[in-house]
Write a protein that holds these residues in place. Sequence first.
Motif, PDB file in Angstrom:
ATOM      1  N   ASP A   7       1.827   3.224  -1.335  1.00 52.51           N
ATOM      2  CA  ASP A   7       2.310   3.505  -1.856  1.00 52.51           C
ATOM      3  C   ASP A   7       3.576   4.974  -1.501  1.00 52.51           C
ATOM      4  O   ASP A   7       3.584   5.279  -0.200  1.00 52.51           O
ATOM      5  CB  ASP A   7       1.771   4.359  -2.912  1.00 52.51           C
ATOM      6  CG  ASP A   7       0.480   3.734  -3.687  1.00 52.51           C
ATOM      7  OD1 ASP A   7       0.895   2.646  -3.728  1.00 52.51           O
ATOM      8  OD2 ASP A   7      -0.482   4.266  -4.277  1.00 52.51           O
ATOM      9  N   THR A   8       5.026   4.146  -2.653  1.00 48.15           N
ATOM     10  CA  THR A   8       6.345   5.797  -1.759  1.00 48.15           C
ATOM     11  C   THR A   8       6.400   5.988  -2.878  1.00 48.15           C
ATOM     12  O   THR A   8       6.594   5.199  -4.224  1.00 48.15           O
ATOM     13  CB  THR A   8       7.151   4.212  -1.039  1.00 48.15           C
ATOM     14  OG1 THR A   8       7.517   3.615  -1.821  1.00 48.15           O
ATOM     15  CG2 THR A   8       6.901   3.548   0.514  1.00 48.15           C
ATOM     16  N   GLU A   9       7.906   6.684  -2.862  1.00 44.88           N
ATOM     17  CA  GLU A   9       7.890   6.944  -4.133  1.00 44.88           C
ATOM     18  C   GLU A   9       8.649   6.239  -5.319  1.00 44.88           C
ATOM     19  O   GLU A   9       9.707   6.155  -4.113  1.00 44.88           O
ATOM     20  CB  GLU A   9       9.127   8.223  -3.348  1.00 44.88           C
ATOM     21  CG  GLU A   9       9.819   8.989  -5.344  1.00 44.88           C
ATOM     22  CD  GLU A   9      10.333  10.556  -4.566  1.00 44.88           C
ATOM     23  OE1 GLU A   9      10.878  10.989  -5.214  1.00 44.88           O
ATOM     24  OE2 GLU A   9      10.721  10.128  -3.596  1.00 44.88           O
ATOM     25  N   GLY A  10       8.197   6.341  -6.510  1.00 42.08           N
ATOM     26  CA  GLY A  10       8.728   5.425  -7.316  1.00 42.08           C
ATOM     27  C   GLY A  10       8.145   4.067  -7.528  1.00 42.08           C
ATOM     28  O   GLY A  10       8.486   2.793  -7.971  1.00 42.08           O
ATOM     29  N   ARG A  11       7.267   3.615  -6.291  1.00 41.90           N
ATOM     30  CA  ARG A  11       6.619   2.177  -6.198  1.00 41.90           C
ATOM     31  C   ARG A  11       4.958   2.503  -5.427  1.00 41.90           C
ATOM     32  O   ARG A  11       4.876   3.628  -4.445  1.00 41.90           O
ATOM     33  CB  ARG A  11       7.611   1.727  -5.261  1.00 41.90           C
ATOM     34  CG  ARG A  11       8.784   1.041  -4.795  1.00 41.90           C
ATOM     35  CD  ARG A  11       9.772   0.053  -4.068  1.00 41.90           C
ATOM     36  NE  ARG A  11       9.083  -0.985  -3.870  1.00 41.90           N
ATOM     37  CZ  ARG A  11       9.676  -2.065  -5.129  1.00 41.90           C
ATOM     38  NH1 ARG A  11      10.637  -1.805  -5.280  1.00 41.90           N
ATOM     39  NH2 ARG A  11       9.493  -2.666  -4.648  1.00 41.90           N
ATOM     40  N   ILE A  12       4.377   1.514  -6.434  1.00 39.80           N
ATOM     41  CA  ILE A  12       2.840   1.618  -6.649  1.00 39.80           C
ATOM     42  C   ILE A  12       2.218   0.183  -6.527  1.00 39.80           C
ATOM     43  O   ILE A  12       2.640  -0.638  -6.892  1.00 39.80           O
ATOM     44  CB  ILE A  12       2.311   2.467  -8.073  1.00 39.80           C
ATOM     45  CG1 ILE A  12       2.633   3.713  -7.952  1.00 39.80           C
ATOM     46  CG2 ILE A  12       1.417   2.497  -7.211  1.00 39.80           C
ATOM     47  CD1 ILE A  12       2.555   4.382  -9.477  1.00 39.80           C
ATOM     48  N   TYR A  13       1.273  -0.254  -5.570  1.00 36.58           N
ATOM     49  CA  TYR A  13       1.299  -1.214  -5.039  1.00 36.58           C
ATOM     50  C   TYR A  13      -0.314  -1.608  -5.232  1.00 36.58           C
ATOM     51  O   TYR A  13      -0.657  -0.292  -5.602  1.00 36.58           O
ATOM     52  CB  TYR A  13       1.246  -1.567  -3.428  1.00 36.58           C
ATOM     53  CG  TYR A  13       3.205  -1.812  -3.036  1.00 36.58           C
ATOM     54  CD1 TYR A  13       3.907  -2.626  -3.131  1.00 36.58           C
ATOM     55  CD2 TYR A  13       3.430  -0.269  -2.484  1.00 36.58           C
ATOM     56  CE1 TYR A  13       4.976  -3.084  -2.991  1.00 36.58           C
ATOM     57  CE2 TYR A  13       4.871  -0.797  -1.830  1.00 36.58           C
ATOM     58  CZ  TYR A  13       5.192  -1.868  -2.158  1.00 36.58           C
ATOM     59  OH  TYR A  13       6.674  -1.849  -2.088  1.00 36.58           O
ATOM     60  N   ALA A  14      -0.662  -2.693  -5.444  1.00 36.66           N
ATOM     61  CA  ALA A  14      -1.890  -2.893  -5.535  1.00 36.66           C
ATOM     62  C   ALA A  14      -3.291  -3.035  -4.271  1.00 36.66           C
ATOM     63  O   ALA A  14      -3.293  -3.461  -3.471  1.00 36.66           O
ATOM     64  CB  ALA A  14      -1.917  -4.192  -6.256  1.00 36.66           C
ATOM     65  N   LYS A  15      -3.900  -2.203  -4.902  1.00 33.28           N
ATOM     66  CA  LYS A  15      -4.829  -2.287  -3.486  1.00 33.28           C
ATOM     67  C   LYS A  15      -6.912  -2.560  -3.950  1.00 33.28           C
ATOM     68  O   LYS A  15      -6.770  -2.086  -5.913  1.00 33.28           O
ATOM     69  CB  LYS A  15      -4.781  -0.361  -3.213  1.00 33.28           C
ATOM     70  CG  LYS A  15      -4.256  -0.153  -3.078  1.00 33.28           C
ATOM     71  CD  LYS A  15      -3.940   1.889  -2.257  1.00 33.28           C
ATOM     72  CE  LYS A  15      -2.924   1.985  -2.312  1.00 33.28           C
ATOM     73  NZ  LYS A  15      -1.687   2.100  -3.225  1.00 33.28           N
ATOM     74  N   ALA A  16      -7.246  -2.554  -2.760  1.00 30.58           N
ATOM     75  CA  ALA A  16      -8.685  -3.425  -3.616  1.00 30.58           C
ATOM     76  C   ALA A  16      -9.531  -2.527  -3.383  1.00 30.58           C
ATOM     77  O   ALA A  16      -9.795  -2.884  -5.066  1.00 30.58           O
ATOM     78  CB  ALA A  16      -9.203  -4.037  -2.046  1.00 30.58           C
ATOM     79  N   SER A  17     -10.342  -1.169  -3.829  1.00 26.97           N
ATOM     80  CA  SER A  17      -9.854  -0.194  -3.995  1.00 26.97           C
ATOM     81  C   SER A  17     -10.218  -0.354  -5.017  1.00 26.97           C
ATOM     82  O   SER A  17     -11.519   0.754  -6.478  1.00 26.97           O
ATOM     83  CB  SER A  17      -9.913   1.625  -3.139  1.00 26.97           C
ATOM     84  OG  SER A  17      -8.905   1.572  -3.731  1.00 26.97           O
ATOM     85  N   GLN A  18      -8.498  -0.572  -6.167  1.00 29.04           N
ATOM     86  CA  GLN A  18      -8.924   0.097  -8.139  1.00 29.04           C
ATOM     87  C   GLN A  18     -10.167  -1.382  -8.713  1.00 29.04           C
ATOM     88  O   GLN A  18     -10.035  -0.784 -10.011  1.00 29.04           O
ATOM     89  CB  GLN A  18      -7.476  -0.623  -7.346  1.00 29.04           C
ATOM     90  CG  GLN A  18      -6.141   0.947  -6.745  1.00 29.04           C
ATOM     91  CD  GLN A  18      -4.859   0.538  -6.903  1.00 29.04           C
ATOM     92  OE1 GLN A  18      -4.825  -0.691  -7.595  1.00 29.04           O
ATOM     93  NE2 GLN A  18      -4.197   1.263  -7.292  1.00 29.04           N
ATOM     94  N   LEU A  19     -10.059  -2.030  -7.949  1.00 22.17           N
ATOM     95  CA  LEU A  19     -10.925  -3.392  -8.632  1.00 22.17           C
ATOM     96  C   LEU A  19     -12.189  -2.414  -8.508  1.00 22.17           C
ATOM     97  O   LEU A  19     -12.710  -3.377  -9.429  1.00 22.17           O
ATOM     98  CB  LEU A  19     -11.050  -4.832  -8.155  1.00 22.17           C
ATOM     99  CG  LEU A  19     -10.249  -6.061  -7.412  1.00 22.17           C
ATOM    100  CD1 LEU A  19     -10.047  -6.463  -6.859  1.00 22.17           C
ATOM    101  CD2 LEU A  19      -9.044  -5.957  -8.914  1.00 22.17           C
ATOM    102  N   TYR A  20     -13.210  -1.772  -8.438  1.00 20.18           N
ATOM    103  CA  TYR A  20     -13.512  -1.011  -8.448  1.00 20.18           C
ATOM    104  C   TYR A  20     -14.468  -0.530 -10.344  1.00 20.18           C
ATOM    105  O   TYR A  20     -15.226  -0.683 -10.369  1.00 20.18           O
ATOM    106  CB  TYR A  20     -14.241   0.437  -7.636  1.00 20.18           C
ATOM    107  CG  TYR A  20     -14.503  -0.098  -6.301  1.00 20.18           C
ATOM    108  CD1 TYR A  20     -15.347  -1.606  -5.970  1.00 20.18           C
ATOM    109  CD2 TYR A  20     -14.217   0.243  -5.296  1.00 20.18           C
ATOM    110  CE1 TYR A  20     -14.947  -1.694  -4.259  1.00 20.18           C
ATOM    111  CE2 TYR A  20     -13.991   0.938  -3.407  1.00 20.18           C
ATOM    112  CZ  TYR A  20     -14.856  -0.748  -3.396  1.00 20.18           C
ATOM    113  OH  TYR A  20     -14.894  -1.206  -2.459  1.00 20.18           O
ATOM    114  N   ALA A  21     -12.891  -0.492 -10.627  1.00 19.82           N
ATOM    115  CA  ALA A  21     -12.855  -0.191 -11.953  1.00 19.82           C
ATOM    116  C   ALA A  21     -13.663  -0.760 -13.244  1.00 19.82           C
ATOM    117  O   ALA A  21     -13.821  -1.159 -13.965  1.00 19.82           O
ATOM    118  CB  ALA A  21     -12.374   0.614 -12.722  1.00 19.82           C
TER     119      ALA A  21
END
Length: 404
Positions: free
Chosen positions: A27-41
């Motif tokens: 992730d950088t300022e203004g850009r957010i990328y998908a991550k595997a850990s987010q799928l735990y939700a």
Amino acid sequence: MMQTVSEWFFWERLWLPGDLSWSDLEDTEGRIYAKASQLYAALPCALCMLLVRFVFERFLATPLADVWGIRDKIRPTVERNPLLENYFCDQARVPSQADVTALCKKTSWSERRIQAWFRRRRNQERPGLRKRFCEASWRCAFYFFAFVYGVLALYDKPWFYNLKEVWAGFPKQSMLPSQYWYYILEMGFYISLLLSLSFDVKRKDFKEQVIHHTATLTLLSFSWVSNYIRIGTVVMALHDCADILLEGAKVFNYAKWRKTANTMFVVFTVLFVGTRVIIFPLWIIHCTWVYPLERFPPFFGYYFFNVMLVVLQMLHIYWAVLILRMFFKCIFSTVCLPVFLCVYKEKCMKTPQILSIKHLNAWIHNNKMYHQSCSIVKKYHLLSFKHFFLSRLMLVYHARSFTI
């Protein structure tokens, strides 16, 4: 050990094209990328889905079933027999002929009585009409809201109208909040379906349903990790649009709104074939198979994703065959070869004139010869589709053209 497995599983050469690495997707300022850990939700979302489903079926679907007069059919109870009950629960629901003979000796019952006992016992296990109505209502409601949400999330995106835009800047494509929630809701729903398989209505395509849900979850997980999010959202919206009509047709069929159910099923058949047998392979798979090669060389993730899409397409073809068979049965089931034979035979007996198909159906309903002929044809499998189709055309022609 787990660290080694994790490093091997998330090796960049498997999931990312070219010389890219996971550090390029930080992730950088203004850009957010998908991550595997987010799928735990997705797992707590699935549990919430089960809770919402319970509330929906209890306080919305059940009262609606009462309003429409949907009642479970009262089935006769079986005689109490511990020996047959133990056989039914522990060995087989449908005994073989040898087992029936052995049970006759043990119980001193006749063969016909034992077969009737097992038939009634199996009928007791069949889900009631209200349960099927509630389940179809829940799925119809979810697919409707999921499709509406998907359209709202996609209608202003350029890749919704031009699939080449799916790969613009790939894989450095920023994740949008609407995409995140769309993925989590869809994955939570399919996980909840897998968790509820044990108490849901078990259909003939049970194994295919399990394969479909597993393939769908695998595709969604992989597309999220590899940032195939744009094409993933398009695929989900494409699938949800037809499912609304299928579950809606079931709901109205259980409510005995036959004309509405048949109309929805016809529209569903056209939409299903159009979206999953035509658009999905010719547009979606073409988009994932051809366009990426214009930007980067193939890699493992590219092959894996396309193979899973092909598996999904094979299931589409399998279901399309079943749906088309049901479609033709829905269209042609009211008139068949025995009807034509009965009408032609009754012609010599000077029966009243049939002025329309409506009058013809009324005549059929009260004609004992028709029902006897249907039973014979069904029992001995004498009716081919060709004869079935031709007989309907001949019957309509004769019914409209002369007095019988």
